[in-house]
Design a protein around this motif. Structure first.
Motif, PDB file in Angstrom:
ATOM      1  N   TYR A   7      39.051  50.268  51.758  1.00  8.27           N
ATOM      2  CA  TYR A   7      38.761  48.835  51.688  1.00  8.27           C
ATOM      3  C   TYR A   7      38.081  48.586  50.352  1.00  8.27           C
ATOM      4  N   ASN A   8      38.477  47.518  49.651  1.00  6.95           N
ATOM      5  CA  ASN A   8      37.777  47.197  48.406  1.00  6.95           C
ATOM      6  C   ASN A   8      37.557  45.702  48.250  1.00  6.95           C
ATOM      7  N   HIS A   9      36.633  45.401  47.377  1.00  9.75           N
ATOM      8  CA  HIS A   9      36.338  44.015  46.999  1.00  9.75           C
ATOM      9  C   HIS A   9      36.383  43.948  45.482  1.00  9.75           C
ATOM     10  N   ILE A  10      37.171  43.012  44.962  1.00  5.44           N
ATOM     11  CA  ILE A  10      37.258  42.796  43.519  1.00  5.44           C
ATOM     12  C   ILE A  10      36.596  41.456  43.212  1.00  5.44           C
ATOM     13  N   SER A  11      35.702  41.460  42.238  1.00  2.00           N
ATOM     14  CA  SER A  11      34.929  40.275  41.885  1.00  2.00           C
ATOM     15  C   SER A  11      34.592  40.318  40.405  1.00  2.00           C
ATOM     16  N   ASN A  12      34.355  39.144  39.799  1.00  2.00           N
ATOM     17  CA  ASN A  12      33.979  39.137  38.385  1.00  2.00           C
ATOM     18  C   ASN A  12      32.470  39.048  38.184  1.00  2.00           C
ATOM     19  N   ALA A  13      31.690  39.159  39.242  1.00  2.00           N
ATOM     20  CA  ALA A  13      30.219  39.135  39.164  1.00  2.00           C
ATOM     21  C   ALA A  13      29.721  37.874  38.454  1.00  2.00           C
ATOM     22  N   SER A  14      30.427  36.762  38.680  1.00  3.88           N
ATOM     23  CA  SER A  14      30.087  35.458  38.102  1.00  3.88           C
ATOM     24  C   SER A  14      30.169  35.425  36.575  1.00  3.88           C
ATOM     25  N   LEU A  15      31.043  36.238  35.985  1.00  7.17           N
ATOM     26  CA  LEU A  15      31.293  36.154  34.545  1.00  7.17           C
ATOM     27  C   LEU A  15      32.074  34.888  34.219  1.00  7.17           C
ATOM     28  N   GLY A  16      32.904  34.438  35.146  1.00  4.58           N
ATOM     29  CA  GLY A  16      33.711  33.242  34.943  1.00  4.58           C
ATOM     30  C   GLY A  16      33.093  32.030  35.606  1.00  4.58           C
ATOM     31  N   ASP A  17      33.741  30.876  35.412  1.00  3.86           N
ATOM     32  CA  ASP A  17      33.259  29.644  36.038  1.00  3.86           C
ATOM     33  C   ASP A  17      33.415  29.688  37.548  1.00  3.86           C
ATOM     34  N   LYS A  18      34.398  30.435  38.006  1.00  3.16           N
ATOM     35  CA  LYS A  18      34.574  30.615  39.451  1.00  3.16           C
ATOM     36  C   LYS A  18      34.675  32.107  39.748  1.00  3.16           C
ATOM     37  N   ASN A  19      34.334  32.457  40.976  1.00  2.00           N
ATOM     38  CA  ASN A  19      34.314  33.857  41.384  1.00  2.00           C
ATOM     39  C   ASN A  19      34.729  33.959  42.859  1.00  2.00           C
ATOM     40  N   PRO A  20      36.027  33.729  43.141  1.00  2.00           N
ATOM     41  CA  PRO A  20      36.450  33.746  44.550  1.00  2.00           C
ATOM     42  C   PRO A  20      36.498  35.151  45.157  1.00  2.00           C
ATOM     43  N   GLY A  21      36.710  36.170  44.345  1.00  3.58           N
ATOM     44  CA  GLY A  21      36.807  37.539  44.846  1.00  3.58           C
ATOM     45  C   GLY A  21      38.077  37.763  45.653  1.00  3.58           C
ATOM     46  N   ALA A  22      38.346  39.018  45.939  1.00  2.00           N
ATOM     47  CA  ALA A  22      39.514  39.401  46.736  1.00  2.00           C
ATOM     48  C   ALA A  22      39.166  40.648  47.541  1.00  2.00           C
ATOM     49  N   ASN A  23      39.472  40.617  48.833  1.00  2.30           N
ATOM     50  CA  ASN A  23      39.249  41.749  49.732  1.00  2.30           C
ATOM     51  C   ASN A  23      40.596  42.373  50.081  1.00  2.30           C
ATOM     52  N   SER A  24      40.693  43.681  49.919  1.00  2.00           N
ATOM     53  CA  SER A  24      41.975  44.353  50.136  1.00  2.00           C
ATOM     54  C   SER A  24      41.784  45.615  50.967  1.00  2.00           C
ATOM     55  N   TYR A  25      42.856  46.005  51.657  1.00  2.00           N
ATOM     56  CA  TYR A  25      42.860  47.303  52.339  1.00  2.00           C
ATOM     57  C   TYR A  25      44.114  48.060  51.943  1.00  2.00           C
ATOM     58  N   MET A  26      44.001  49.396  51.948  1.00  2.00           N
ATOM     59  CA  MET A  26      45.112  50.242  51.514  1.00  2.00           C
ATOM     60  C   MET A  26      45.187  51.505  52.365  1.00  2.00           C
ATOM     61  N   PHE A  27      46.383  52.038  52.453  1.00  2.00           N
ATOM     62  CA  PHE A  27      46.625  53.363  53.017  1.00  2.00           C
ATOM     63  C   PHE A  27      46.925  54.277  51.836  1.00  2.00           C
ATOM     64  N   ASN A  28      46.243  55.435  51.782  1.00  2.75           N
ATOM     65  CA  ASN A  28      46.282  56.306  50.614  1.00  2.75           C
ATOM     66  C   ASN A  28      46.869  57.682  50.953  1.00  2.75           C
ATOM     67  N   LEU A  29      47.618  58.219  50.019  1.00  6.79           N
ATOM     68  CA  LEU A  29      48.094  59.602  50.105  1.00  6.79           C
ATOM     69  C   LEU A  29      47.639  60.304  48.836  1.00  6.79           C
ATOM     70  N   PHE A  30      46.901  61.415  48.982  1.00  7.06           N
ATOM     71  CA  PHE A  30      46.334  62.164  47.869  1.00  7.06           C
ATOM     72  C   PHE A  30      47.017  63.518  47.765  1.00  7.06           C
ATOM     73  N   LYS A  31      47.253  63.946  46.540  1.00  3.45           N
ATOM     74  CA  LYS A  31      47.832  65.256  46.289  1.00  3.45           C
ATOM     75  C   LYS A  31      47.121  65.880  45.100  1.00  3.45           C
ATOM     76  N   SER A  32      46.599  67.090  45.280  1.00  4.56           N
ATOM     77  CA  SER A  32      45.932  67.817  44.189  1.00  4.56           C
ATOM     78  C   SER A  32      46.899  68.816  43.574  1.00  4.56           C
ATOM     79  N   PHE A  33      46.775  68.985  42.284  1.00  2.00           N
ATOM     80  CA  PHE A  33      47.618  69.927  41.535  1.00  2.00           C
ATOM     81  C   PHE A  33      46.753  70.870  40.745  1.00  2.00           C
TER      82      PHE A  33
END
Length: 170
Positions: free
Chosen positions: A144-170
């Protein structure tokens, strides 16, 4: 006598190169790639969109700190609405048996495309990921993540996202 010195020198050089090659193989096994997919801004019915992303982590660059073991990560994500986010930052990984808890923080550059206007070019992603070891070199996870501009811009609506991840080490 010259033949003996030559053979000893050749043996030492061969040993040195094989040691370097073996060390490189061990280091290379500490490179992890992640592919993920999910829903960008799932909490905004008007602007939610499917996403796909890719992330790279190199354990050779990790550091032990008072927060735990930190390592750099770099990646990108794209949405079905042609929005994109390219980022680089840091993550910590806490192992609880076969379960891994991985918080991360990554500043990056966001392009809205036909997607959601987040208010600024520079955005910050805070993420919490839970994954399960499938083998020594593979993990399956959810984040789960939240993306935000920390009020650098005039507006800061943010976005909440979820993901399914597959990891592979080499």
């Amino acid at each position: 006598m010259k033949l003996k010195k030559f053979l000893i020198s050749l043996l030492m050089i061969t040993f040195a190169f094989s040691s370097i090659a073996e060390e490189k193989v061990l280091k290379d096994q500490n490179t992890e790639f992640s592919v993920y997919t999910g829903m960008f801004d799932f909490s905004d019915d008007g602007k939610k969109s499917n996403l796909i992303g890719f992330q790279h982590q190199n354990e050779n660059l990790n550091r032990d700190t008072f927060l735990g073991n930190l390592s750099p990560i770099t990646g990108f994500l794209f949405t079905a609405d042609n929005a994109g986010y390219i980022y680089t930052g840091v993550q910590a990984q806490y192992k609880l048996g076969a379960l891994n808890l991985t918080p991360s923080f990554t500043p990056g550059i966001y392009h809205e495309g036909d997607g959601k206007d987040l208010g600024h070019l520079i955005e910050f992603k805070s993420e919490l990921q839970i994954s399960l070891d499938l083998s020594k070199t593979s993990e399956l996870g959810f984040s789960y993540n939240h993306i935000s501009n920390a009020s650098l811009g005039d507006k800061n609506p943010g976005a909440n996202s979820y993901m399914f991840n597959l990891f592979k080490s080499f």
